[in-house]
Enzyme design. Structure first.
Site, PDB file in Angstrom:
ATOM      1  N   HIS A   1      47.636  40.443  45.089  1.00 17.71           N
ATOM      2  CA  HIS A   1      46.655  39.478  44.586  1.00 17.71           C
ATOM      3  C   HIS A   1      47.278  38.076  44.522  1.00 17.71           C
ATOM      4  CE1 HIS A   1      43.243  38.233  41.942  1.00 17.71           C
ATOM      5  NE2 HIS A   1      44.144  37.368  41.544  1.00 17.71           N
ATOM      6  N   GLU A   2      48.417  37.980  43.853  1.00 17.66           N
ATOM      7  CA  GLU A   2      49.035  36.662  43.689  1.00 17.66           C
ATOM      8  C   GLU A   2      49.505  36.120  45.036  1.00 17.66           C
ATOM      9  OE1 GLU A   2      48.372  35.275  41.051  1.00 17.66           O
ATOM     10  OE2 GLU A   2      47.938  36.991  39.765  1.00 17.66           O
TER      11      GLU A   2
ATOM     12  N   HIS B   1      46.774  34.183  46.551  1.00 16.29           N
ATOM     13  CA  HIS B   1      46.731  32.804  46.023  1.00 16.29           C
ATOM     14  C   HIS B   1      47.816  31.958  46.693  1.00 16.29           C
ATOM     15  CE1 HIS B   1      43.740  33.277  42.917  1.00 16.29           C
ATOM     16  NE2 HIS B   1      44.390  34.257  42.314  1.00 16.29           N
TER      17      HIS B   1
ATOM     18  N   GLU C   1      40.121  32.511  44.294  1.00 19.30           N
ATOM     19  CA  GLU C   1      40.053  33.935  43.979  1.00 19.30           C
ATOM     20  C   GLU C   1      39.510  34.731  45.159  1.00 19.30           C
ATOM     21  OE1 GLU C   1      41.538  34.737  41.341  1.00 19.30           O
ATOM     22  OE2 GLU C   1      41.008  36.828  41.052  1.00 19.30           O
TER      23      GLU C   1
HETATM   24 ZN    ZN Z   1      43.669  35.457  40.781  1.00 19.03          ZN
END
Ligand code: ZN
Length: 506
Positions: free
Chosen positions: A270-271, A274, A300
């Site tokens: 997830h990170e 980003h 996101e």
């Molecule tokens: Zn996030």
């Protein structure tokens, strides 16, 4: 003013904005340090340091000089193409300036100090599962948020002002309409899954997974996405986040539970999503206010895309599952790939948002979105927030909250003053599937590439069509360029219905 003079003024503006950008990025690094490395007793002075930096940056940015340059550059801006670096920088800086001018530097510094102290208090309160320790800090943060809202013209609802900081231009009523539409399809889907005869066993995900071995596997995966040791880091933290000091210095964080394998890995992916967005911004925009993602919802969409659409897919695990089995042979050696795939995609209402499955995740967001609006509107006393939280968890997800650490204290956002931020998570889920449709049409061999461990074509497509632009375009402008229309829940709902229909035999 002659064109040449305007060109010089533009260079002055750019240099001025770069200085301010540097100050802001230094506070990002200090903030990263606070949440990964800093000994706890550094907190009070760190709060002052961050407040000082924020004040100086805000004073410099809101100075009359900035406004004068922006005024002088109106004709220059009009002479440049809308999507040029020059016109975009002037346009975005002017929007930021008009907003920042409304907020006194004292208030900015006070918010920075208060939220820095509140974050430390929150971590302690969460560890002890004691909301009372956090309550006075929450009261302070909410009071400052009210003072912030008062700096702006009256909006339909005060929450609009806060939302605009994370999803520029979007209104609370629009978010509500999107969420209502989402709920309409999501609630029956979750109910159908709950009634499904198919039982999914997640026992393989529980056991003993030493943190350093988890880390090694996380690194292996995100290296395939674009992580390289020269410009990225991955460190453990209490509440995972991604940060960066420039496009070639990306700081990812995650957290490892040694008894549960999924949290650390999916959090890392997830990170990393980003990080890839920030890493992919055109180097020409470095050290300018254009050098970051355009909104948190769009951001996101990238983290969720890598975490879920890639990381929870069969093609991804076709490549990585044998490696996972080799890394944790006692755990996964005898577990079939399909059993593992089902386990990581099980839908199960649960307590913790960041560990929630793709379907129930959005109910966590809707809960926070509603509660935040009530908090900001003063419709609920802050001391009663835990009770309201627990009641709503029961109503929406059917779960009993055993303590505040697993309830109202689980997220860092309110301690950081991030009211208005939560809705962007679900907006990101929705947008990720709109983008995914385009990606699949553009890269028809995507699944085969994943099966071979090739993720660069996906990353490059996202970089070329999206990441490189940084903040040049507003979220709706970028979305129009990417998918040819506004936000639309349909692709996301179809994705969930297709994936879980197959998995649960619906
Ligand atoms: Zn996030």
């Amino acid at each position: 003013m002659t064109f040449l003079n305007m060109a010089f003024t533009f260079l002055d503006l750019k240099s001025h904005l770069s200085t301010i950008h540097d100050l802001n990025k230094v506070s990002w690094v200090l903030n990263w340090d606070q949440r990964t490395m800093m000994p706890a007793k550094g907190a009070p002075v760190r709060a002052e340091q961050l407040a000082t930096l924020q004040r100086v940056a805000h004073e410099k940015f809101t100075a009359d000089e900035t406004g004068r340059m922006l005024e002088d550059l109106r004709a220059y801006e009009a002479s440049q193409p809308y999507d040029s670096d020059e016109a975009s920088l002037i346009r975005v800086a002017r929007q930021d300036y008009d907003k920042a001018r409304r907020v006194p530097s004292d208030l900015v510094a006070e918010m920075r100090r208060a939220t820095s102290l509140a974050s430390t208090a929150w971590a302690e309160a969460r560890k002890k599962s004691d909301f009372a320790l956090f309550l006075p800090h929450l009261e302070k943060v909410v009071e400052l948020k009210h003072r912030y809202i008062e700096c702006f013209d009256k909006t339909d609802t005060p929450y609009d002002v806060l939302l605009d900081d994370y999803e520029p231009g979007m209104k609370t009523a629009e978010v509500k309409a999107v969420f209502d539409e989402l709920k309409q399809d999501l609630v029956p889907l979750i109910a159908a899954i709950a009634n499904s005869k198919r039982e999914i066993d997640t026992a393989c995900l529980r056991g003993h997974f030493p943190a350093d071995q988890q880390r090694a596997f996380c690194i292996k995966v995100i290296e395939h996405f674009g992580f390289n040791a020269d410009s990225w880091r991955l460190d453990p933290t209490v509440h995972p986040f991604a940060s960066n000091s420039c496009t070639s210095d990306i700081r990812l964080t995650t957290r490892y539970h040694e008894d549960d394998f999924a949290t650390g890995l999916f959090g890392s992916m997830h990170e990393c999503g980003h990080g890839l967005y920030e890493n992919g911004v055109s180097p020409a925009l470095e050290r300018t206010p254009l050098c970051r993602g355009t909104s948190l919802g769009i951001h996101e969409s990238q983290s969720r895309l890598w975490e879920n659409l890639v990381g929870r897919s069969r093609p991804f695990w076709k490549f990585f599952y044998p490696q996972l089995q080799a890394a944790f042979p006692a755990q996964f050696g005898n577990v079939a790939a399909e059993t593992f795939y089902a386990a990581i995609n099980k839908v199960q209402p649960s307590l913790i948002r960041v560990e929630a499955d793709e379907a129930t995740y959005n109910l966590h967001i809707i809960l926070r979105f509603e509660l935040e609006q009530e908090i900001i509107a003063g419709q609920i006393a802050l001391k009663d927030v835990p009770e309201a939280w627990n009641a709503r968890m029961k109503a929406y997800l059917g779960v009993d909250v055993p303590n505040d650490a697993q309830g109202v204290l689980q997220d860092i956002h309110w301690s950081s003053g991030l009211f208005g931020y939560f809705p962007t998570y679900s907006l990101g889920n929705i947008v990720s599937c709109q983008i995914w449709e385009k990606v699949q049409a553009a890269l028809p061999n995507l699944s085969e590439q994943f099966e071979r461990g090739e993720f660069m074509p996906l990353r490059e497509w996202l970089r070329d069509h999206m990441h490189c632009h940084g903040r040049k375009f507003t979220p709706p402008e970028l979305l129009h360029r990417l998918v040819g229309g506004p936000i639309n829940v349909k692709p996301y709902v179809q994705y969930l219905q297709g994936k879980y229909g197959e998995l649960y035999g619906l």
